[in-house]
Motif scaffolding. Sequence first.
Motif, short mmCIF file in Angstrom:
data_model
loop_
_atom_site.label_atom_id
_atom_site.label_comp_id
_atom_site.label_asym_id
_atom_site.label_seq_id
_atom_site.Cartn_x
_atom_site.Cartn_y
_atom_site.Cartn_z
N THR A 1 0.99 -1.13 -0.59
CA THR A 1 0.31 0.09 -0.26
C THR A 1 0.92 1.04 0.13
OG1 THR A 1 -1.74 -1.53 1.14
CG2 THR A 1 -1.90 1.11 1.39
N ALA A 2 0.41 2.17 -0.87
CA ALA A 2 1.82 3.77 -0.59
C ALA A 2 1.57 4.17 0.44
CB ALA A 2 0.69 4.67 -2.49
N GLY A 3 2.76 4.02 0.23
CA GLY A 3 3.02 4.83 2.13
C GLY A 3 3.12 3.80 2.84
N ARG A 4 3.29 2.37 2.67
CA ARG A 4 3.49 1.65 3.66
C ARG A 4 4.97 0.80 3.03
NH1 ARG A 4 -1.78 -1.71 5.08
NH2 ARG A 4 -0.29 -2.34 6.50
N SER A 5 4.41 -0.29 3.22
CA SER A 5 6.45 -1.14 3.19
C SER A 5 7.01 -1.39 2.48
CB SER A 5 5.68 -3.25 3.07
OG SER A 5 4.86 -3.49 1.80
N LEU A 6 6.28 -0.67 1.19
CA LEU A 6 7.42 -0.18 -0.23
C LEU A 6 8.18 1.43 0.13
CD1 LEU A 6 6.36 -3.45 -2.65
CD2 LEU A 6 9.11 -3.43 -1.12
N ALA A 7 7.45 1.70 0.92
CA ALA A 7 7.29 3.09 0.37
C ALA A 7 8.37 4.14 0.74
CB ALA A 7 7.32 4.23 2.27
N GLY A 8 9.88 3.46 0.48
CA GLY A 8 11.53 4.03 0.50
C GLY A 8 11.87 3.42 -1.10
N VAL A 9 11.38 2.17 -1.95
CA VAL A 9 12.13 1.80 -2.82
C VAL A 9 11.17 2.17 -3.38
CG1 VAL A 9 12.30 0.02 -4.22
CG2 VAL A 9 11.61 -0.14 -1.08
N THR A 10 12.33 3.00 -4.50
CA THR A 10 11.90 3.44 -6.14
C THR A 10 11.75 2.51 -7.28
OG1 THR A 10 13.91 3.28 -6.81
CG2 THR A 10 13.55 5.35 -5.84
N ALA A 11 11.40 3.03 -8.22
CA ALA A 11 10.27 2.03 -9.46
C ALA A 11 11.87 1.10 -9.93
CB ALA A 11 10.21 3.04 -10.76
N ASP A 12 13.22 1.80 -10.52
CA ASP A 12 14.37 1.18 -10.12
C ASP A 12 14.37 -0.25 -9.52
OD1 ASP A 12 14.97 2.76 -9.23
OD2 ASP A 12 16.55 3.08 -10.33
N GLN A 13 14.70 0.34 -8.00
CA GLN A 13 15.11 -0.39 -7.74
C GLN A 13 13.82 -1.84 -6.85
OE1 GLN A 13 15.21 2.08 -3.78
NE2 GLN A 13 17.01 2.80 -4.26
N LEU A 14 12.30 -0.98 -6.86
CA LEU A 14 11.40 -2.46 -7.08
C LEU A 14 11.47 -3.38 -8.59
CD1 LEU A 14 7.83 -0.21 -6.21
CD2 LEU A 14 8.98 -2.56 -5.30
N ALA A 15 11.31 -3.11 -9.47
CA ALA A 15 11.18 -3.86 -10.65
C ALA A 15 13.26 -4.15 -10.74
CB ALA A 15 11.68 -3.16 -12.24
N GLY A 16 13.79 -4.07 -10.81
CA GLY A 16 15.12 -5.01 -10.69
C GLY A 16 15.29 -6.14 -10.24
N PRO A 17 14.84 -6.36 -8.90
CA PRO A 17 15.23 -7.87 -8.41
C PRO A 17 14.21 -9.18 -9.16
CG PRO A 17 15.46 -5.83 -6.35
CD PRO A 17 14.76 -5.37 -7.73
N VAL A 18 12.90 -8.12 -9.76
CA VAL A 18 11.86 -9.30 -10.39
C VAL A 18 12.02 -9.21 -11.59
CG1 VAL A 18 9.33 -8.72 -11.19
CG2 VAL A 18 9.91 -7.34 -8.60
N LEU A 19 13.31 -8.05 -12.47
CA LEU A 19 13.71 -8.89 -13.89
C LEU A 19 15.01 -9.87 -13.57
CD1 LEU A 19 13.82 -4.87 -15.35
CD2 LEU A 19 12.12 -7.00 -15.99
N ALA A 20 15.30 -9.16 -12.10
CA ALA A 20 16.63 -10.86 -11.84
C ALA A 20 16.12 -11.78 -11.61
CB ALA A 20 17.42 -10.44 -11.33
N ALA A 21 15.11 -11.82 -10.94
CA ALA A 21 14.04 -13.44 -10.41
C ALA A 21 13.38 -13.82 -11.57
CB ALA A 21 14.00 -13.19 -9.17
N THR A 22 13.32 -13.24 -12.36
CA THR A 22 12.68 -13.71 -13.67
C THR A 22 13.59 -14.22 -14.21
OG1 THR A 22 10.40 -12.00 -13.38
CG2 THR A 22 11.04 -13.01 -15.56
N LEU A 23 14.65 -14.01 -14.61
CA LEU A 23 15.63 -14.15 -15.81
C LEU A 23 15.99 -15.47 -15.00
CD1 LEU A 23 18.09 -13.89 -17.90
CD2 LEU A 23 19.15 -12.13 -16.62
N ASP A 24 16.43 -15.33 -13.50
CA ASP A 24 16.83 -17.20 -12.91
C ASP A 24 15.43 -18.06 -13.20
OD1 ASP A 24 19.41 -18.03 -11.36
OD2 ASP A 24 17.14 -17.64 -10.41
N ARG A 25 14.64 -17.83 -12.94
CA ARG A 25 14.15 -18.36 -13.52
C ARG A 25 13.94 -19.43 -13.71
NH1 ARG A 25 8.88 -16.82 -8.79
NH2 ARG A 25 9.84 -16.68 -7.10
N SER A 26 13.57 -19.30 -15.16
CA SER A 26 13.21 -18.64 -17.12
C SER A 26 14.48 -20.00 -17.32
CB SER A 26 13.66 -17.50 -17.91
OG SER A 26 15.14 -17.01 -17.90
N GLY A 27 15.79 -20.01 -17.01
CA GLY A 27 16.79 -20.62 -17.16
C GLY A 27 17.61 -20.34 -18.56
#
Length: 397
Positions: free
Chosen positions: A16-42
């Motif tokens: 929720t805006a202003g709560r658990s991810l409030a200090g995480v910028t857009a690139d900091q949010l997407a970066g780990p998700v992209l990395a995990a997706t790449l890792d899972r894909s093989g």
Amino acid sequence: MSAPVIVAAARSAIGTAGRSLAGVTADQLAGPVLAATLDRSGLAPEDVSDVVLGNCMGPGGDVARSASLAAGLPVTVPALTVDRQCASGLAAIDVAVSLVRGGASAVLAGGVESVSTAPWRHWPPVDGADPVRYERAPFAPAGWDDPEMGVANDLLAHEAGVTRERQDEYAARSHARAVAAREAGAFDAEVVAVAGVTRDDRPKATLTVDKLARLRPAFRDNGSVTAGNSCGISDGAAAVAVVDAATHERLGVPGLRILATATAGVEPSRPGRGLVPATRIALQRSGIGLDDLDAIEINEAFAGQVLACCDELGVDPLRVCAEGGALALGHPWGASGAVLVVRLFHQLVGSSIPKVRRRRRPEVRRRSLEGSLEGRLGLAAIAAGGGQGVAMVVQAC
């Protein structure tokens, strides 16, 4: 031509805006998700031809490129940011499909929104007055009916004859389903830890129809849309890996074959309807009927909007978002369309979630360029500001 295939899918928790991810910028949010997706894909990093991310409210500078570099992808991998408002994440995956059909072997695609860290903008000062904060983008040019989203979807529900009682029942059910799914571990495989956060903020076990009935209309006097039967404004990211048939065969992993996509436009004054024509077109292109679908993920911006669209399409709302949707999980605008596809991937491909086949209409012949369609089928659909909709039909393979 062989259909592109999604071979991996992941998302962050939705905060929720202003709560658990409030200090995480857009690139900091997407970066780990992209990395995990790449890792899972093989896939190897050098296998990736492009990165495409949807985003609405970021700082500019091509958020997809910044997130791609944050994910550790080579500098030689280009990246594109897409803005189709709330449909941006699904539109980004659609762009990836086109890239793969055009010759790319693998594309990472999805969406991200960090409402909490989005920069404030201001209109230029006029005649020496102080700058005025830019509150929202216009969804239509001057002179067009361009109501706020809450007002537009309250009017849509009213015109469609969707009662307040139905909206509250739907919203309570979305929360109950999301809580049950979370407690059963249904989200564990899809959620990537970002800044140590692995749990969605919003689903509430205590939200009942009786509690929702006490809330006052939020947008119109005597309206039916309230804070309780509307989605939450949220932060989050989601991504998938889209590959061509040859790469899918080489990887030897299960996936989702993308049978058809569609984008459509409707009156900007009723943007919530946009998913209706998009869904109809995507189904027609795929040769799939609504009764054939095993999973339906529609973005739940407002309960009244979802119910109005279900009524128009002839879909039983009980079939929509079987594990809860955006009313419970939240709506990170630029990411939400991609979240739908991540949810479909883990429901249709994941072996830990039991599936019940629906009765098929005998007159339906399910054929495509791929031949017989025996896999489980899913639909993702989302509406967007300006009166647009995007839909996608997929098949487990």
